[in-house]
Design an enzyme around this catalytic site. Sequence first.
Site, PDB file in Angstrom:
ATOM      1  N   THR A 271       0.876  -1.189   0.000  1.00 49.73           N
ATOM      2  CA  THR A 271       0.000   0.000   0.000  1.00 49.73           C
ATOM      3  C   THR A 271       0.907   1.231   0.000  1.00 49.73           C
ATOM      4  O   THR A 271       1.416   1.608  -1.047  1.00 49.73           O
ATOM      5  CB  THR A 271      -0.978   0.003   1.190  1.00 49.73           C
ATOM      6  OG1 THR A 271      -0.244  -0.190   2.391  1.00 49.73           O
ATOM      7  CG2 THR A 271      -2.018  -1.079   1.031  1.00 49.73           C
TER       8      THR A 271
ATOM      9  N   LYS B   8       4.005  -6.617   4.544  1.00 52.71           N
ATOM     10  CA  LYS B   8       3.710  -5.263   4.057  1.00 52.71           C
ATOM     11  C   LYS B   8       3.303  -4.410   5.249  1.00 52.71           C
ATOM     12  O   LYS B   8       2.873  -4.898   6.289  1.00 52.71           O
ATOM     13  CB  LYS B   8       2.618  -5.259   2.998  1.00 52.71           C
ATOM     14  CG  LYS B   8       1.264  -5.644   3.522  1.00 52.71           C
ATOM     15  CD  LYS B   8       0.160  -4.718   3.083  1.00 52.71           C
ATOM     16  CE  LYS B   8       0.383  -3.334   3.636  1.00 52.71           C
ATOM     17  NZ  LYS B   8      -0.875  -2.593   3.806  1.00 52.71           N
TER      18      LYS B   8
ATOM     19  N   THR C  91      -3.012  -1.586   7.669  1.00 51.11           N
ATOM     20  CA  THR C  91      -2.573  -2.935   7.918  1.00 51.11           C
ATOM     21  C   THR C  91      -1.142  -3.316   7.723  1.00 51.11           C
ATOM     22  O   THR C  91      -0.506  -3.015   6.730  1.00 51.11           O
ATOM     23  CB  THR C  91      -3.377  -3.930   7.075  1.00 51.11           C
ATOM     24  OG1 THR C  91      -4.709  -3.733   7.340  1.00 51.11           O
ATOM     25  CG2 THR C  91      -2.977  -5.335   7.351  1.00 51.11           C
TER      26      THR C  91
ATOM     27  N   GLU D 156       6.893   5.012   7.770  1.00 55.37           N
ATOM     28  CA  GLU D 156       6.533   6.288   7.150  1.00 55.37           C
ATOM     29  C   GLU D 156       7.465   7.398   7.628  1.00 55.37           C
ATOM     30  O   GLU D 156       7.473   7.763   8.803  1.00 55.37           O
ATOM     31  CB  GLU D 156       5.083   6.620   7.472  1.00 55.37           C
ATOM     32  CG  GLU D 156       4.146   5.630   6.802  1.00 55.37           C
ATOM     33  CD  GLU D 156       2.704   5.802   7.207  1.00 55.37           C
ATOM     34  OE1 GLU D 156       1.854   5.496   6.378  1.00 55.37           O
ATOM     35  OE2 GLU D 156       2.447   6.232   8.332  1.00 55.37           O
TER      36      GLU D 156
ATOM     37  N   ASN E 292       1.174  11.443   6.312  1.00 56.63           N
ATOM     38  CA  ASN E 292      -0.115  11.182   6.943  1.00 56.63           C
ATOM     39  C   ASN E 292      -1.078  12.350   6.884  1.00 56.63           C
ATOM     40  O   ASN E 292      -2.290  12.173   7.011  1.00 56.63           O
ATOM     41  CB  ASN E 292       0.092  10.732   8.393  1.00 56.63           C
ATOM     42  CG  ASN E 292       0.582   9.304   8.438  1.00 56.63           C
ATOM     43  OD1 ASN E 292      -0.137   8.399   8.051  1.00 56.63           O
ATOM     44  ND2 ASN E 292       1.828   9.111   8.855  1.00 56.63           N
TER      45      ASN E 292
ATOM     46  N   SER F 282      -5.276  13.131  -0.121  1.00 55.37           N
ATOM     47  CA  SER F 282      -5.472  14.149  -1.155  1.00 55.37           C
ATOM     48  C   SER F 282      -4.760  13.751  -2.438  1.00 55.37           C
ATOM     49  O   SER F 282      -4.027  12.794  -2.489  1.00 55.37           O
ATOM     50  CB  SER F 282      -4.980  15.495  -0.660  1.00 55.37           C
ATOM     51  OG  SER F 282      -3.678  15.379  -0.146  1.00 55.37           O
TER      52      SER F 282
END
Lengths: 404, 404
Positions: free
Chosen positions: A153, A179, A190, A275, A399, A404
Amino acid sequence: MAVNFTVFEDFAVVKGVRIGVAQSAVRYKDRDDMVVFELAEGTEVAGVFTTNAFCAAPVHICRRNLEKASPRYLLINTGNANAGTGPKGFKNAELSCAMLAKATGVTAEQVLPFSTGVIGEPLNMEAFERGIPAALDNLSESNWARAGRGIMTTDTLPKGYSKQVEIDGKTVTITGLSKGAGMIMPNMATMLGFIATDASIPASVMQGWARKLADKSFNRITIDGDTSTNDSCVLMATGQSGVTITDGTSEAAIIFAALEEVFQVLAQAIVRDGEGATKFVTIDVESAASQKEALDVGYTVAHSPLVKTALYASDANWGRILAAVGRSGVQNFDLDKVQIYLDDVQIVEDGGRCDSYTEEKGAAVLAQSEFTIRIQLGRGDINERLWTCDLSHDYVSINADYRS
Amino acid sequence: MAVNFTVFEDFAVVKGVRIGVAQSAVRYKDRDDMVVFELAEGTEVAGVFTTNAFCAAPVHICRRNLEKASPRYLLINTGNANAGTGPKGFKNAELSCAMLAKATGVTAEQVLPFSTGVIGEPLNMEAFERGIPAALDNLSESNWARAGRGIMTTDTLPKGYSKQVEIDGKTVTITGLSKGAGMIMPNMATMLGFIATDASIPASVMQGWARKLADKSFNRITIDGDTSTNDSCVLMATGQSGVTITDGTSEAAIIFAALEEVFQVLAQAIVRDGEGATKFVTIDVESAASQKEALDVGYTVAHSPLVKTALYASDANWGRILAAVGRSGVQNFDLDKVQIYLDDVQIVEDGGRCDSYTEEKGAAVLAQSEFTIRIQLGRGDINERLWTCDLSHDYVSINADYRS
């Protein structure tokens, strides 16, 4: 941006596992987004799932189907988590299982569904009508690398690993995929882990091993402290290598250690690709009185935004670490026994700033892309280790700008 | 950057309280950094302090001195938290009390010390030799505004408020100050609150009121989930207005309500000036089975980096809120009873996405600088309210770049 991350390419085939990958356009076009695992008859499967009370429809069905039948297929889609979708989401997940079951001649209970992606939107069932036959059309033992990309993702890189060990002259293979780039991304939700081996592991041992392995890997990583509605980790043992594990033997220990390595590499890969991560940080909590307090201390430090921003800044801010330890809820805490190290540099001695510590020494450790924060509580003999990353500007960007 | 923040200027004098302010250069030069409160004889004082196990030396001494004697002076320095400083930090805090006591003819136990600033560095005692006499030299009833600036650390704006009520034709004044811009800043640590009234509040009531008021204000705000080593909140009642409170009377209720307003304004000011804050968010958790679960849900939502970044992005990401509620640890959670609103817009109905909800409606609420997230659990009749802010790029900048 990922920290010391090498994309694994050298996948070893697991006898008894074939994988199909397809572009189903669940949400995005022109990318692989549906993966089917086909498991040989007799494969033992065990799963460990999210503790989030709002767990997604596919998680409910995985748990139920695992109790009812021996799984023959895993069906994974990315782009839509099928979470927060109510009774309709439940029906859609069951329908997807039924579709794959019908196409392959097994029962719907023999299919385990996994979804990851946007929360709260109805699953696009046409995508399953397209994707399931397309995935079945290219079932192959050699599809691991492509499947690793097909389950991504917000991951920036695919995550996989293989390990082989010799038992009595026979080769046992363990190959897995994972993942996840935040511990939770309720938009693109997830953490998923799929680990297969061709060893034969008795059913009586499988669930205990899956739990133990998850507790040494996927359950010891955190990026932002959030627990996804869809987190799932599945261990599969096909038995096709001809090697059968008997619990308690040295062979079992060898296989377990190899599985542990695969689980940890896959779990750590999620943190390395966290992230916005710029640092990969191991947190060792030692000499705790209980596992709970060891984990409370470790996670409080790992989740502290102030610690995480200091790590990002390569600022050896021992006060922030000490303060996080102090608020972790440990009862009757004797501060005078607390020692804290950054790698081998002691920063806190007997609860206060270590006399030999200098900012230069601390900064030298934190200038590295990987290091260990070691916290000794001096209360008992329980140790726990977990892995996390820093909190950077990019975390906020990823995040805040995500949908967007 | 602060959210809808008006600097309060119209301070009302509290009879029986004089304040001295000085430039002592504890850490920074050319700024007010030392504040002395002088309390009239007979003033009742109650305090609420941090729950962090590593609480700072001055917090230990405040607690002890409050048990031993009736405080006549508060001594506050900014720039150094005197935390993580071991036995020497303890001695330095006691020494500072003794210095002020000697200069004023009270006992050292009648002085309460408060420190805020860098953790782990020894207190500069020369600064106290300079600052204490200088502060005593300008003791005045009218120094509230200057004192508000004198206790700031990373605060961008001073925080103060006054409220007056009439009781039997007599005016009761409540005036207070607070500081803090993150819930914890172990470099420039601490939330502090100092609230004085000239009402006479019986000693038997003071501690209970201080706790209740903190639990409706300073204990219900969070910026980043960290609890400082130095957090302290002090309620002072001089009795000089001639109005005496009797617990349980309507007059007591009027005074309590006025105190609550002052406490809440001062606490909310800390969130409005939260590090990097661009949104001021009220979280109402309703129909919980217990206070603990109401707070667990509220804080899990308030601390979730994913919720906070979505708020920053004005993204009405109901999936992130729902997932945070789901992982908050509530036992036997019946999801079908959960309703979630953004102001009056229902986003979650009976545990799933509300049918009438549209992203436009949600985005319109979050486009405001202030709004309420209301979470109904449908489990009981306990409600709790807390306040928080979003997580922005500036939060990372402030905390990553702080010491440099």
